[in-house]
Every structure is written in structure tokens, then in C-alpha cells.
Design a protein around this motif. Structure first.
Motif, PDB file in Angstrom:
ATOM      1  N   LEU A  31       0.808  -1.214   0.000  1.00 23.96           N
ATOM      2  CA  LEU A  31       0.000   0.000   0.000  1.00 23.96           C
ATOM      3  C   LEU A  31       0.846   1.272   0.000  1.00 23.96           C
ATOM      4  O   LEU A  31       0.422   2.289  -0.525  1.00 23.96           O
ATOM      5  CB  LEU A  31      -0.931   0.018   1.219  1.00 23.96           C
ATOM      6  CG  LEU A  31      -2.098  -0.950   1.170  1.00 23.96           C
ATOM      7  CD1 LEU A  31      -2.772  -1.033   2.525  1.00 23.96           C
ATOM      8  CD2 LEU A  31      -3.084  -0.525   0.098  1.00 23.96           C
ATOM      9  N   GLY A  32       2.007   1.242   0.610  1.00 24.19           N
ATOM     10  CA  GLY A  32       2.801   2.456   0.757  1.00 24.19           C
ATOM     11  C   GLY A  32       2.376   3.213   2.002  1.00 24.19           C
ATOM     12  O   GLY A  32       1.760   2.653   2.909  1.00 24.19           O
ATOM     13  N   ASP A  33       2.691   4.495   2.042  1.00 22.73           N
ATOM     14  CA  ASP A  33       2.428   5.301   3.234  1.00 22.73           C
ATOM     15  C   ASP A  33       0.931   5.419   3.504  1.00 22.73           C
ATOM     16  O   ASP A  33       0.178   5.940   2.682  1.00 22.73           O
ATOM     17  CB  ASP A  33       3.035   6.694   3.089  1.00 22.73           C
ATOM     18  CG  ASP A  33       4.554   6.674   3.045  1.00 22.73           C
ATOM     19  OD1 ASP A  33       5.151   5.712   3.585  1.00 22.73           O
ATOM     20  OD2 ASP A  33       5.138   7.611   2.478  1.00 22.73           O
ATOM     21  N   SER A  51     -16.342  -6.670   3.807  1.00 22.58           N
ATOM     22  CA  SER A  51     -15.530  -5.476   4.017  1.00 22.58           C
ATOM     23  C   SER A  51     -15.814  -4.916   5.409  1.00 22.58           C
ATOM     24  O   SER A  51     -16.970  -4.719   5.778  1.00 22.58           O
ATOM     25  CB  SER A  51     -15.837  -4.434   2.948  1.00 22.58           C
ATOM     26  OG  SER A  51     -15.052  -3.280   3.157  1.00 22.58           O
ATOM     27  N   ALA A  52     -14.757  -4.669   6.163  1.00 19.63           N
ATOM     28  CA  ALA A  52     -14.921  -4.200   7.531  1.00 19.63           C
ATOM     29  C   ALA A  52     -14.276  -2.843   7.767  1.00 19.63           C
ATOM     30  O   ALA A  52     -14.645  -2.129   8.685  1.00 19.63           O
ATOM     31  CB  ALA A  52     -14.317  -5.222   8.496  1.00 19.63           C
ATOM     32  N   SER A  53     -13.308  -2.487   6.939  1.00 19.22           N
ATOM     33  CA  SER A  53     -12.514  -1.297   7.162  1.00 19.22           C
ATOM     34  C   SER A  53     -11.922  -0.862   5.829  1.00 19.22           C
ATOM     35  O   SER A  53     -11.891  -1.646   4.871  1.00 19.22           O
ATOM     36  CB  SER A  53     -11.406  -1.638   8.164  1.00 19.22           C
ATOM     37  OG  SER A  53     -10.590  -0.536   8.451  1.00 19.22           O
ATOM     38  N   VAL A  54     -11.443   0.375   5.773  1.00 21.27           N
ATOM     39  CA  VAL A  54     -10.746   0.867   4.584  1.00 21.27           C
ATOM     40  C   VAL A  54      -9.451   1.534   5.032  1.00 21.27           C
ATOM     41  O   VAL A  54      -9.437   2.305   5.995  1.00 21.27           O
ATOM     42  CB  VAL A  54     -11.615   1.881   3.800  1.00 21.27           C
ATOM     43  CG1 VAL A  54     -10.839   2.443   2.609  1.00 21.27           C
ATOM     44  CG2 VAL A  54     -12.910   1.242   3.341  1.00 21.27           C
ATOM     45  N   VAL A  55      -8.367   1.194   4.336  1.00 23.27           N
ATOM     46  CA  VAL A  55      -7.076   1.802   4.594  1.00 23.27           C
ATOM     47  C   VAL A  55      -6.713   2.640   3.368  1.00 23.27           C
ATOM     48  O   VAL A  55      -6.657   2.119   2.252  1.00 23.27           O
ATOM     49  CB  VAL A  55      -5.996   0.719   4.850  1.00 23.27           C
ATOM     50  CG1 VAL A  55      -4.629   1.348   5.023  1.00 23.27           C
ATOM     51  CG2 VAL A  55      -6.359  -0.111   6.072  1.00 23.27           C
ATOM     52  N   ASP A  56      -6.510   3.939   3.580  1.00 19.84           N
ATOM     53  CA  ASP A  56      -6.102   4.839   2.503  1.00 19.84           C
ATOM     54  C   ASP A  56      -4.602   5.055   2.565  1.00 19.84           C
ATOM     55  O   ASP A  56      -4.045   5.266   3.643  1.00 19.84           O
ATOM     56  CB  ASP A  56      -6.789   6.205   2.637  1.00 19.84           C
ATOM     57  CG  ASP A  56      -8.276   6.167   2.349  1.00 19.84           C
ATOM     58  OD1 ASP A  56      -8.707   5.299   1.571  1.00 19.84           O
ATOM     59  OD2 ASP A  56      -9.003   7.018   2.896  1.00 19.84           O
ATOM     60  N   SER A  57      -3.986   5.023   1.391  1.00 21.11           N
ATOM     61  CA  SER A  57      -2.549   5.268   1.318  1.00 21.11           C
ATOM     62  C   SER A  57      -2.276   6.230   0.174  1.00 21.11           C
ATOM     63  O   SER A  57      -3.187   6.619  -0.557  1.00 21.11           O
ATOM     64  CB  SER A  57      -1.800   3.956   1.087  1.00 21.11           C
ATOM     65  OG  SER A  57      -1.998   3.502  -0.241  1.00 21.11           O
ATOM     66  N   VAL A  58      -1.013   6.592   0.012  1.00 20.69           N
ATOM     67  CA  VAL A  58      -0.645   7.471  -1.093  1.00 20.69           C
ATOM     68  C   VAL A  58      -0.878   6.789  -2.433  1.00 20.69           C
ATOM     69  O   VAL A  58      -1.017   7.449  -3.452  1.00 20.69           O
ATOM     70  CB  VAL A  58       0.815   7.947  -0.971  1.00 20.69           C
ATOM     71  CG1 VAL A  58       0.992   8.822   0.261  1.00 20.69           C
ATOM     72  CG2 VAL A  58       1.787   6.787  -0.941  1.00 20.69           C
ATOM     73  N   LYS A  59      -0.957   5.461  -2.440  1.00 19.13           N
ATOM     74  CA  LYS A  59      -1.159   4.712  -3.683  1.00 19.13           C
ATOM     75  C   LYS A  59      -2.622   4.430  -3.983  1.00 19.13           C
ATOM     76  O   LYS A  59      -3.038   4.489  -5.136  1.00 19.13           O
ATOM     77  CB  LYS A  59      -0.413   3.373  -3.627  1.00 19.13           C
ATOM     78  CG  LYS A  59       1.084   3.488  -3.653  1.00 19.13           C
ATOM     79  CD  LYS A  59       1.711   2.099  -3.673  1.00 19.13           C
ATOM     80  CE  LYS A  59       3.215   2.156  -3.685  1.00 19.13           C
ATOM     81  NZ  LYS A  59       3.790   0.811  -3.679  1.00 19.13           N
ATOM     82  N   ALA A  60      -3.408   4.067  -2.970  1.00 21.33           N
ATOM     83  CA  ALA A  60      -4.780   3.621  -3.210  1.00 21.33           C
ATOM     84  C   ALA A  60      -5.542   3.493  -1.898  1.00 21.33           C
ATOM     85  O   ALA A  60      -4.962   3.514  -0.822  1.00 21.33           O
ATOM     86  CB  ALA A  60      -4.772   2.261  -3.903  1.00 21.33           C
ATOM     87  N   LEU A  85       1.043   4.163  12.043  1.00 15.00           N
ATOM     88  CA  LEU A  85       1.342   2.996  12.887  1.00 15.00           C
ATOM     89  C   LEU A  85       1.124   1.702  12.102  1.00 15.00           C
ATOM     90  O   LEU A  85       1.775   0.698  12.360  1.00 15.00           O
ATOM     91  CB  LEU A  85       0.448   2.969  14.129  1.00 15.00           C
ATOM     92  CG  LEU A  85       0.852   3.832  15.306  1.00 15.00           C
ATOM     93  CD1 LEU A  85      -0.238   3.814  16.370  1.00 15.00           C
ATOM     94  CD2 LEU A  85       2.170   3.359  15.876  1.00 15.00           C
ATOM     95  N   VAL A  86       0.193   1.748  11.129  1.00 13.28           N
ATOM     96  CA  VAL A  86      -0.047   0.567  10.305  1.00 13.28           C
ATOM     97  C   VAL A  86       1.197   0.258   9.475  1.00 13.28           C
ATOM     98  O   VAL A  86       1.498  -0.903   9.215  1.00 13.28           O
ATOM     99  CB  VAL A  86      -1.294   0.751   9.412  1.00 13.28           C
ATOM    100  CG1 VAL A  86      -1.491  -0.435   8.488  1.00 13.28           C
ATOM    101  CG2 VAL A  86      -2.532   0.957  10.268  1.00 13.28           C
ATOM    102  N   ASN A  87       1.964   1.288   9.086  1.00 14.35           N
ATOM    103  CA  ASN A  87       3.208   1.069   8.355  1.00 14.35           C
ATOM    104  C   ASN A  87       4.338   0.631   9.277  1.00 14.35           C
ATOM    105  O   ASN A  87       5.067  -0.307   8.971  1.00 14.35           O
ATOM    106  CB  ASN A  87       3.663   2.341   7.628  1.00 14.35           C
ATOM    107  CG  ASN A  87       2.792   2.696   6.461  1.00 14.35           C
ATOM    108  OD1 ASN A  87       2.210   3.769   6.449  1.00 14.35           O
ATOM    109  ND2 ASN A  87       2.673   1.824   5.475  1.00 14.35           N
ATOM    110  N   SER A  88       4.495   1.305  10.399  1.00 17.91           N
ATOM    111  CA  SER A  88       5.651   1.048  11.260  1.00 17.91           C
ATOM    112  C   SER A  88       5.499  -0.201  12.128  1.00 17.91           C
ATOM    113  O   SER A  88       6.497  -0.808  12.504  1.00 17.91           O
ATOM    114  CB  SER A  88       5.936   2.264  12.141  1.00 17.91           C
ATOM    115  OG  SER A  88       4.836   2.546  12.990  1.00 17.91           O
ATOM    116  N   ALA A  89       4.273  -0.581  12.451  1.00 16.88           N
ATOM    117  CA  ALA A  89       4.053  -1.746  13.317  1.00 16.88           C
ATOM    118  C   ALA A  89       2.755  -2.456  12.929  1.00 16.88           C
ATOM    119  O   ALA A  89       1.829  -2.562  13.734  1.00 16.88           O
ATOM    120  CB  ALA A  89       4.013  -1.307  14.778  1.00 16.88           C
TER     121      ALA A  89
END
Length: 123
Positions: A31-33, A51-60, A85-89
Motif C-alpha cells: 500500500l505504501g504510506d 468489508s470491515a474497514s478501509v485503509v487509505d494510502s498514497v497509492k490507493a 502505525l499501520v506502516n511502522s508496526a
């Protein structure tokens, strides 16, 4: 505590009849950042594979699916101010939600660590 994985790159850690859910390190890397995380409200009834959640990133923006059915009992409120925090841990402090299990037998269709590692190696 046992941890299982989905083919869609979610993880679920089991503690009795409750579970903690997040996305895998592989998923966050793809996903990226991460810029925003939309979490289900406590009390939300989830169905396995829904679908339970959505994660937005710089890519999508990417849906996060419920590994099993159950009811959301808590969310990781830290993600409101620190979605990175999803990226780092991703497999610890970057967890997404806690839930009670509707049917523990649904865990039978999930991957263990070795099977998930094999899946990722083949991608």
C-alpha cells in the motif's frame, strides 16, 4: 496466542473467544504510506469475508476484510492521529479492531504462519 492469516493479507490473533485483527507487513508494504484508516464502530456485526474497514494510502484505498464473523468490541483509536502505525508496526501497535468470534470453526479456513509465508513467497 494463535495467529492466523487470510489470502487477502489480514491477520487475526485469537485469545479465547476474542480476537485482534490487522493487516500484514506484506499488505502495508504494497500500500505504501498509510494516510487514513476507516475503522468499524464498536458493536458492528461483521461477516466472514465482508468489508470491515478501509485503509487509505498514497497509492490507493484498500478494503480490509473480516477474517471471521463476529462483533467489533474495540478499535485502535491511536490510528486516528497516527495512521502510519499501520506502516511502522502493522502486526503489533498498528492493529485495527478487536472482536468477539461468532463461530470459532471459521478459523479452520485460515492460513497458519508457514502457509502464509509460502503464499507471499509465491507472489
Amino acid at each position: 496466542m494463535p495467529r492466523y492469516f487470510t489470502r487477502d493479507h489480514e491477520w487475526i490473533e485469537i485469545d479465547g473467544s476474542t480476537a485482534r485483527v490487522g493487516i500484514t507487513d506484506f499488505a502495508q508494504a504494497q500500500l505504501g504510506d498509510i494516510t487514513f484508516v476507516e475503522l468499524p464502530a464498536p458493536g458492528t456485526l461483521l461477516t466472514r469475508g465482508g468489508s470491515a474497514s478501509v485503509v487509505d494510502s498514497v497509492k490507493a484505498a484498500s478494503d480490509v476484510y473480516a477474517p471471521v464473523g463476529g462483533t467489533v468490541t474495540a478499535i485502535n483509536a491511536s490510528l486516528e492521529d497516527a495512521p502510519d502505525l499501520v506502516n511502522s508496526a502493522p502486526e503489533s501497535d498498528g492493529w485495527l479492531w478487536d472482536m468477539t468470534l461468532a463461530d470459532p470453526a471459521e478459523l479452520d479456513g485460515l492460513l497458519d504462519h508457514a502457509a502464509y509465508a509460502e503464499l507471499v513467497a509465491g507472489l
